[in-house]
Motif scaffolding. Structure first.
Motif, PDB file in Angstrom:
ATOM      1  N   THR A  26       0.836  -1.204   0.000  1.00  0.00           N
ATOM      2  CA  THR A  26       0.000   0.000   0.000  1.00  0.00           C
ATOM      3  C   THR A  26       0.867   1.249   0.000  1.00  0.00           C
ATOM      4  O   THR A  26       0.645   2.177  -0.781  1.00  0.00           O
ATOM      5  CB  THR A  26      -0.936   0.010   1.229  1.00  0.00           C
ATOM      6  OG1 THR A  26      -1.783  -1.139   1.164  1.00  0.00           O
ATOM      7  CG2 THR A  26      -1.771   1.267   1.283  1.00  0.00           C
ATOM      8  N   ALA A  27       1.867   1.286   0.854  1.00  0.00           N
ATOM      9  CA  ALA A  27       2.753   2.445   0.927  1.00  0.00           C
ATOM     10  C   ALA A  27       3.555   2.591  -0.359  1.00  0.00           C
ATOM     11  O   ALA A  27       3.778   3.699  -0.836  1.00  0.00           O
ATOM     12  CB  ALA A  27       3.667   2.336   2.142  1.00  0.00           C
ATOM     13  N   ALA A  28       3.989   1.486  -0.932  1.00  0.00           N
ATOM     14  CA  ALA A  28       4.730   1.541  -2.196  1.00  0.00           C
ATOM     15  C   ALA A  28       3.840   2.075  -3.312  1.00  0.00           C
ATOM     16  O   ALA A  28       4.297   2.835  -4.171  1.00  0.00           O
ATOM     17  CB  ALA A  28       5.280   0.165  -2.558  1.00  0.00           C
ATOM     18  N   LEU A  29       2.581   1.696  -3.301  1.00  0.00           N
ATOM     19  CA  LEU A  29       1.642   2.187  -4.304  1.00  0.00           C
ATOM     20  C   LEU A  29       1.477   3.700  -4.206  1.00  0.00           C
ATOM     21  O   LEU A  29       1.330   4.389  -5.210  1.00  0.00           O
ATOM     22  CB  LEU A  29       0.289   1.499  -4.145  1.00  0.00           C
ATOM     23  CG  LEU A  29      -0.805   1.886  -5.128  1.00  0.00           C
ATOM     24  CD1 LEU A  29      -0.371   1.580  -6.562  1.00  0.00           C
ATOM     25  CD2 LEU A  29      -2.096   1.170  -4.809  1.00  0.00           C
ATOM     26  N   MET A  30       1.565   4.226  -2.995  1.00  0.00           N
ATOM     27  CA  MET A  30       1.491   5.670  -2.819  1.00  0.00           C
ATOM     28  C   MET A  30       2.621   6.352  -3.594  1.00  0.00           C
ATOM     29  O   MET A  30       2.416   7.402  -4.205  1.00  0.00           O
ATOM     30  CB  MET A  30       1.568   6.029  -1.333  1.00  0.00           C
ATOM     31  CG  MET A  30       0.369   5.571  -0.547  1.00  0.00           C
ATOM     32  SD  MET A  30       0.618   5.574   1.237  1.00  0.00           S
ATOM     33  CE  MET A  30       0.867   7.294   1.562  1.00  0.00           C
ATOM     34  N   LEU A  31       3.788   5.760  -3.575  1.00  0.00           N
ATOM     35  CA  LEU A  31       4.917   6.316  -4.335  1.00  0.00           C
ATOM     36  C   LEU A  31       4.688   6.166  -5.836  1.00  0.00           C
ATOM     37  O   LEU A  31       4.947   7.087  -6.601  1.00  0.00           O
ATOM     38  CB  LEU A  31       6.216   5.628  -3.930  1.00  0.00           C
ATOM     39  CG  LEU A  31       6.703   5.883  -2.519  1.00  0.00           C
ATOM     40  CD1 LEU A  31       7.952   5.049  -2.233  1.00  0.00           C
ATOM     41  CD2 LEU A  31       6.971   7.355  -2.292  1.00  0.00           C
ATOM     42  N   LEU A  32       4.207   5.009  -6.248  1.00  0.00           N
ATOM     43  CA  LEU A  32       3.959   4.774  -7.672  1.00  0.00           C
ATOM     44  C   LEU A  32       2.978   5.792  -8.234  1.00  0.00           C
ATOM     45  O   LEU A  32       3.168   6.306  -9.339  1.00  0.00           O
ATOM     46  CB  LEU A  32       3.421   3.360  -7.899  1.00  0.00           C
ATOM     47  CG  LEU A  32       2.987   3.030  -9.322  1.00  0.00           C
ATOM     48  CD1 LEU A  32       4.166   3.112 -10.280  1.00  0.00           C
ATOM     49  CD2 LEU A  32       2.328   1.674  -9.378  1.00  0.00           C
ATOM     50  N   LEU A  33       1.961   6.104  -7.481  1.00  0.00           N
ATOM     51  CA  LEU A  33       0.933   7.020  -7.977  1.00  0.00           C
ATOM     52  C   LEU A  33       1.455   8.438  -8.191  1.00  0.00           C
ATOM     53  O   LEU A  33       0.832   9.220  -8.903  1.00  0.00           O
ATOM     54  CB  LEU A  33      -0.274   7.011  -7.045  1.00  0.00           C
ATOM     55  CG  LEU A  33      -1.036   5.679  -7.026  1.00  0.00           C
ATOM     56  CD1 LEU A  33      -2.160   5.728  -6.000  1.00  0.00           C
ATOM     57  CD2 LEU A  33      -1.554   5.313  -8.399  1.00  0.00           C
ATOM     58  N   THR A  34       2.603   8.762  -7.610  1.00  0.00           N
ATOM     59  CA  THR A  34       3.189  10.083  -7.859  1.00  0.00           C
ATOM     60  C   THR A  34       3.706  10.186  -9.284  1.00  0.00           C
ATOM     61  O   THR A  34       3.955  11.285  -9.773  1.00  0.00           O
ATOM     62  CB  THR A  34       4.341  10.398  -6.888  1.00  0.00           C
ATOM     63  OG1 THR A  34       5.436   9.508  -7.115  1.00  0.00           O
ATOM     64  CG2 THR A  34       3.877  10.319  -5.446  1.00  0.00           C
ATOM     65  N   ARG A  35       3.844   9.077  -9.960  1.00  0.00           N
ATOM     66  CA  ARG A  35       4.338   9.057 -11.335  1.00  0.00           C
ATOM     67  C   ARG A  35       3.248   9.465 -12.326  1.00  0.00           C
ATOM     68  O   ARG A  35       3.551  10.008 -13.400  1.00  0.00           O
ATOM     69  CB  ARG A  35       4.845   7.641 -11.669  1.00  0.00           C
ATOM     70  CG  ARG A  35       5.193   7.384 -13.106  1.00  0.00           C
ATOM     71  CD  ARG A  35       6.535   8.002 -13.470  1.00  0.00           C
ATOM     72  NE  ARG A  35       6.910   7.559 -14.797  1.00  0.00           N
ATOM     73  CZ  ARG A  35       7.141   8.383 -15.797  1.00  0.00           C
ATOM     74  NH1 ARG A  35       7.054   9.663 -15.647  1.00  0.00           N
ATOM     75  NH2 ARG A  35       7.469   7.908 -16.973  1.00  0.00           N
ATOM     76  N   LEU A  36       1.996   9.248 -11.995  1.00  0.00           N
ATOM     77  CA  LEU A  36       0.918   9.487 -12.949  1.00  0.00           C
ATOM     78  C   LEU A  36       0.894  10.899 -13.551  1.00  0.00           C
ATOM     79  O   LEU A  36       0.778  11.041 -14.751  1.00  0.00           O
ATOM     80  CB  LEU A  36      -0.435   9.161 -12.314  1.00  0.00           C
ATOM     81  CG  LEU A  36      -0.679   7.680 -12.041  1.00  0.00           C
ATOM     82  CD1 LEU A  36      -2.040   7.503 -11.367  1.00  0.00           C
ATOM     83  CD2 LEU A  36      -0.581   6.857 -13.291  1.00  0.00           C
ATOM     84  N   PRO A  37       1.022  11.941 -12.756  1.00  0.00           N
ATOM     85  CA  PRO A  37       0.957  13.284 -13.366  1.00  0.00           C
ATOM     86  C   PRO A  37       2.191  13.647 -14.186  1.00  0.00           C
ATOM     87  O   PRO A  37       2.209  14.676 -14.847  1.00  0.00           O
ATOM     88  CB  PRO A  37       0.801  14.230 -12.179  1.00  0.00           C
ATOM     89  CG  PRO A  37       1.064  13.445 -10.965  1.00  0.00           C
ATOM     90  CD  PRO A  37       1.050  12.005 -11.312  1.00  0.00           C
ATOM     91  N   THR A  38       3.219  12.809 -14.152  1.00  0.00           N
ATOM     92  CA  THR A  38       4.446  13.141 -14.882  1.00  0.00           C
ATOM     93  C   THR A  38       4.583  12.383 -16.193  1.00  0.00           C
ATOM     94  O   THR A  38       5.545  12.589 -16.925  1.00  0.00           O
ATOM     95  CB  THR A  38       5.695  12.853 -14.015  1.00  0.00           C
ATOM     96  OG1 THR A  38       5.759  11.447 -13.755  1.00  0.00           O
ATOM     97  CG2 THR A  38       5.633  13.612 -12.718  1.00  0.00           C
TER      98      THR A  38
END
Length: 110
Positions: A96-108
């Protein structure tokens, strides 16, 4: 790196399968953070399915939410390799915490 006329991918046999020094430093930093802050909360996060806002704030405050963002735009400029290294370390304790980091990639994504 072996000169072949084209860039070799990171992690290729030409560089001994070792990430660059900056990525190794990031890995050590995130590993320590994940062991100290994520691991103790992992079971609770999974059991309650509650969004771990405190971990999001920790990632924000430590600059992990801007890994793929270039420095000129306020990020760290670590790129996708840096994000992948950070995600791998965090995912050892909490997907879950790792997914939080992954989702920061979406707007880029271009």
């Amino acid at each position: 790196m072996i000169e072949t006329g084209r860039p070799q991918p990171i992690g290729s046999p030409a560089d001994g399968l070792r990430p660059p020094a900056g990525a190794r430093e990031l890995q050590a930093t995130v590993r320590k953070l994940a062991q100290e802050k994520v691991a103790p909360r992992a079971r609770e996060i999974d059991a309650t399915a509650a969004y771990p806002q405190d971990l999001f704030e920790l990632f924000r405050d430590t600059g992990l939410l801007g890994l793929v963002i270039p420095e000129e735009y306020g990020g760290s400029g670590a790129g996708i390799l840096g994000l992948t290294v950070a995600m791998e370390e965090v995912a050892k304790y909490s997907n879950t915490a790792a997914l939080m980091l992954l989702l920061t990639r979406l707007p880029t994504v271009r």
